[in-house]
Motif scaffolding. Sequence first.
Motif, PDB file in Angstrom:
ATOM      1  N   LYS A 111      -4.578  16.893  -6.152  1.00 12.36           N
ATOM      2  CA  LYS A 111      -4.886  15.498  -6.388  1.00 12.36           C
ATOM      3  C   LYS A 111      -5.964  15.066  -5.414  1.00 12.36           C
ATOM      4  O   LYS A 111      -5.942  15.431  -4.246  1.00 12.36           O
ATOM      5  N   SER A 112      -6.885  14.287  -5.888  1.00 15.76           N
ATOM      6  CA  SER A 112      -7.930  13.762  -5.024  1.00 15.76           C
ATOM      7  C   SER A 112      -7.348  12.686  -4.112  1.00 15.76           C
ATOM      8  O   SER A 112      -6.478  11.914  -4.507  1.00 15.76           O
ATOM      9  N   PHE A 113      -7.853  12.649  -2.900  1.00 21.75           N
ATOM     10  CA  PHE A 113      -7.449  11.631  -1.945  1.00 21.75           C
ATOM     11  C   PHE A 113      -8.076  10.309  -2.358  1.00 21.75           C
ATOM     12  O   PHE A 113      -9.264  10.239  -2.624  1.00 21.75           O
ATOM     13  N   GLU A 114      -7.276   9.275  -2.461  1.00 21.57           N
ATOM     14  CA  GLU A 114      -7.789   7.967  -2.857  1.00 21.57           C
ATOM     15  C   GLU A 114      -7.722   6.999  -1.685  1.00 21.57           C
ATOM     16  O   GLU A 114      -6.795   7.037  -0.887  1.00 21.57           O
ATOM     17  N   VAL A 115      -8.720   6.154  -1.592  1.00 15.00           N
ATOM     18  CA  VAL A 115      -8.773   5.125  -0.560  1.00 15.00           C
ATOM     19  C   VAL A 115      -8.694   3.762  -1.251  1.00 15.00           C
ATOM     20  O   VAL A 115      -8.938   3.653  -2.448  1.00 15.00           O
ATOM     21  N   PRO A 116      -8.361   2.719  -0.502  1.00 16.72           N
ATOM     22  CA  PRO A 116      -8.343   1.386  -1.117  1.00 16.72           C
ATOM     23  C   PRO A 116      -9.684   1.069  -1.781  1.00 16.72           C
ATOM     24  O   PRO A 116     -10.739   1.465  -1.306  1.00 16.72           O
ATOM     25  N   LYS A 117      -9.606   0.333  -2.870  1.00 15.04           N
ATOM     26  CA  LYS A 117     -10.803   0.035  -3.653  1.00 15.04           C
ATOM     27  C   LYS A 117     -11.689  -1.029  -3.022  1.00 15.04           C
ATOM     28  O   LYS A 117     -12.861  -1.127  -3.337  1.00 15.04           O
ATOM     29  N   ALA A 118     -11.144  -1.842  -2.140  1.00 17.23           N
ATOM     30  CA  ALA A 118     -11.927  -2.924  -1.554  1.00 17.23           C
ATOM     31  C   ALA A 118     -11.651  -3.047  -0.062  1.00 17.23           C
ATOM     32  O   ALA A 118     -10.565  -2.734   0.409  1.00 17.23           O
ATOM     33  N   ALA A 119     -12.669  -3.496   0.656  1.00 16.38           N
ATOM     34  CA  ALA A 119     -12.507  -3.793   2.073  1.00 16.38           C
ATOM     35  C   ALA A 119     -11.837  -5.157   2.166  1.00 16.38           C
ATOM     36  O   ALA A 119     -12.418  -6.171   1.784  1.00 16.38           O
ATOM     37  N   LYS A 120     -10.592  -5.163   2.600  1.00 12.81           N
ATOM     38  CA  LYS A 120      -9.829  -6.408   2.728  1.00 12.81           C
ATOM     39  C   LYS A 120      -8.560  -6.124   3.523  1.00 12.81           C
ATOM     40  O   LYS A 120      -8.361  -5.014   4.013  1.00 12.81           O
ATOM     41  N   MET A 121      -7.699  -7.116   3.612  1.00 12.19           N
ATOM     42  CA  MET A 121      -6.423  -6.940   4.300  1.00 12.19           C
ATOM     43  C   MET A 121      -5.367  -6.504   3.292  1.00 12.19           C
ATOM     44  O   MET A 121      -5.319  -7.013   2.176  1.00 12.19           O
ATOM     45  N   TYR A 122      -4.551  -5.538   3.707  1.00  8.73           N
ATOM     46  CA  TYR A 122      -3.468  -5.020   2.869  1.00  8.73           C
ATOM     47  C   TYR A 122      -2.151  -5.138   3.624  1.00  8.73           C
ATOM     48  O   TYR A 122      -2.087  -4.853   4.817  1.00  8.73           O
ATOM     49  N   ASN A 123      -1.103  -5.530   2.918  1.00 13.28           N
ATOM     50  CA  ASN A 123       0.236  -5.470   3.489  1.00 13.28           C
ATOM     51  C   ASN A 123       0.651  -4.011   3.498  1.00 13.28           C
ATOM     52  O   ASN A 123       0.327  -3.259   2.584  1.00 13.28           O
ATOM     53  N   ALA A 124       1.377  -3.615   4.544  1.00 16.47           N
ATOM     54  CA  ALA A 124       1.785  -2.219   4.677  1.00 16.47           C
ATOM     55  C   ALA A 124       3.126  -2.127   5.384  1.00 16.47           C
ATOM     56  O   ALA A 124       3.559  -3.065   6.044  1.00 16.47           O
ATOM     57  N   GLU A 144      -1.191  -1.482  -2.319  1.00 13.79           N
ATOM     58  CA  GLU A 144      -2.237  -1.195  -3.306  1.00 13.79           C
ATOM     59  C   GLU A 144      -1.842   0.078  -4.043  1.00 13.79           C
ATOM     60  O   GLU A 144      -1.362   1.038  -3.428  1.00 13.79           O
ATOM     61  N   LEU A 145      -2.026   0.100  -5.356  1.00 13.97           N
ATOM     62  CA  LEU A 145      -1.645   1.267  -6.148  1.00 13.97           C
ATOM     63  C   LEU A 145      -2.835   2.180  -6.398  1.00 13.97           C
ATOM     64  O   LEU A 145      -3.968   1.727  -6.532  1.00 13.97           O
ATOM     65  N   ASP A 146      -2.558   3.493  -6.479  1.00 15.60           N
ATOM     66  CA  ASP A 146      -3.604   4.459  -6.816  1.00 15.60           C
ATOM     67  C   ASP A 146      -3.737   4.568  -8.334  1.00 15.60           C
ATOM     68  O   ASP A 146      -3.077   3.837  -9.079  1.00 15.60           O
ATOM     69  N   SER A 147      -4.556   5.491  -8.789  1.00 15.30           N
ATOM     70  CA  SER A 147      -4.826   5.632 -10.230  1.00 15.30           C
ATOM     71  C   SER A 147      -3.600   6.090 -11.028  1.00 15.30           C
ATOM     72  O   SER A 147      -3.565   5.942 -12.239  1.00 15.30           O
ATOM     73  N   GLU A 148      -2.595   6.628 -10.336  1.00  7.43           N
ATOM     74  CA  GLU A 148      -1.370   7.076 -11.015  1.00  7.43           C
ATOM     75  C   GLU A 148      -0.220   6.081 -10.876  1.00  7.43           C
ATOM     76  O   GLU A 148       0.894   6.363 -11.278  1.00  7.43           O
ATOM     77  N   GLY A 149      -0.499   4.927 -10.259  1.00 12.66           N
ATOM     78  CA  GLY A 149       0.526   3.899 -10.112  1.00 12.66           C
ATOM     79  C   GLY A 149       1.399   4.047  -8.885  1.00 12.66           C
ATOM     80  O   GLY A 149       2.406   3.355  -8.761  1.00 12.66           O
ATOM     81  N   VAL A 176     -12.387  -2.504   6.998  1.00 13.60           N
ATOM     82  CA  VAL A 176     -13.752  -3.009   7.045  1.00 13.60           C
ATOM     83  C   VAL A 176     -14.676  -1.897   6.587  1.00 13.60           C
ATOM     84  O   VAL A 176     -14.658  -0.790   7.136  1.00 13.60           O
ATOM     85  N   GLU A 177     -15.489  -2.178   5.576  1.00  7.51           N
ATOM     86  CA  GLU A 177     -16.356  -1.152   4.981  1.00  7.51           C
ATOM     87  C   GLU A 177     -17.482  -0.753   5.927  1.00  7.51           C
ATOM     88  O   GLU A 177     -18.019  -1.576   6.660  1.00  7.51           O
ATOM     89  N   SER A 178     -17.844   0.525   5.898  1.00  2.00           N
ATOM     90  CA  SER A 178     -18.878   1.058   6.782  1.00  2.00           C
ATOM     91  C   SER A 178     -20.285   0.883   6.235  1.00  2.00           C
ATOM     92  O   SER A 178     -21.250   1.096   6.932  1.00  2.00           O
ATOM     93  N   GLY A 179     -20.415   0.520   4.997  1.00  2.00           N
ATOM     94  CA  GLY A 179     -21.723   0.435   4.361  1.00  2.00           C
ATOM     95  C   GLY A 179     -21.825   1.394   3.190  1.00  2.00           C
ATOM     96  O   GLY A 179     -22.577   1.188   2.264  1.00  2.00           O
ATOM     97  N   LYS A 180     -21.034   2.467   3.241  1.00  2.00           N
ATOM     98  CA  LYS A 180     -20.961   3.410   2.130  1.00  2.00           C
ATOM     99  C   LYS A 180     -19.706   3.089   1.330  1.00  2.00           C
ATOM    100  O   LYS A 180     -18.637   2.890   1.901  1.00  2.00           O
ATOM    101  N   LYS A 181     -19.836   3.031   0.034  1.00  2.00           N
ATOM    102  CA  LYS A 181     -18.707   2.681  -0.835  1.00  2.00           C
ATOM    103  C   LYS A 181     -17.531   3.630  -0.600  1.00  2.00           C
ATOM    104  O   LYS A 181     -17.679   4.838  -0.622  1.00  2.00           O
TER     105      LYS A 181
END
Length: 144
Positions: free
Chosen positions: A15-28, A61-66, A131-136
């Motif tokens: 499985k590919s490693f997934e990261v959050p889709k947006a730079a923002k605050m997430y509950n964890a 936040e959910l990944d592509s498989e839920g 916080v995003e580094s500049g690269k998506k």
Amino acid sequence: MTYNFDNTTIKEVSKSFEVPKAAKMYNAIISYVWNIGRQQSEYKGAVKIKYAILVGYVLDELDSEGNNLVHYQQYNVGEHSIYIGEKSKLSEHISAITGKKVDTAKQILLNDDGDMDLKKLIGLKCTLNFVESGKKGEYRNISA
């Protein structure tokens, strides 16, 4: 590919490693704390060996498989016992997560022998700021 150990079949999952889709605050929630031992790092040509732990944060936040995304953060600690420096990233995060000053936050993690017990972090709720580094999809600063 599958493996069979003592009549137990283990299927290899790729499985590919997934990261959050947006730079923002997430509950964890802190769900994992592992001692990963000696880790080699290099900075400005100097190689150092440091002892580290790995903390796993399950995000809201959910990944592509839920499934919930998991963020892993490596922290440096002392060699023979869990030592957390006053200005360390782990100290900063523990203080933010517990809402206590650094010394008080560390006291919460002491066991009956007076040693740090980082497993007491498991189950604590927190907020992680990506916080995003500049690269998506790449994040340069993640704070608790």
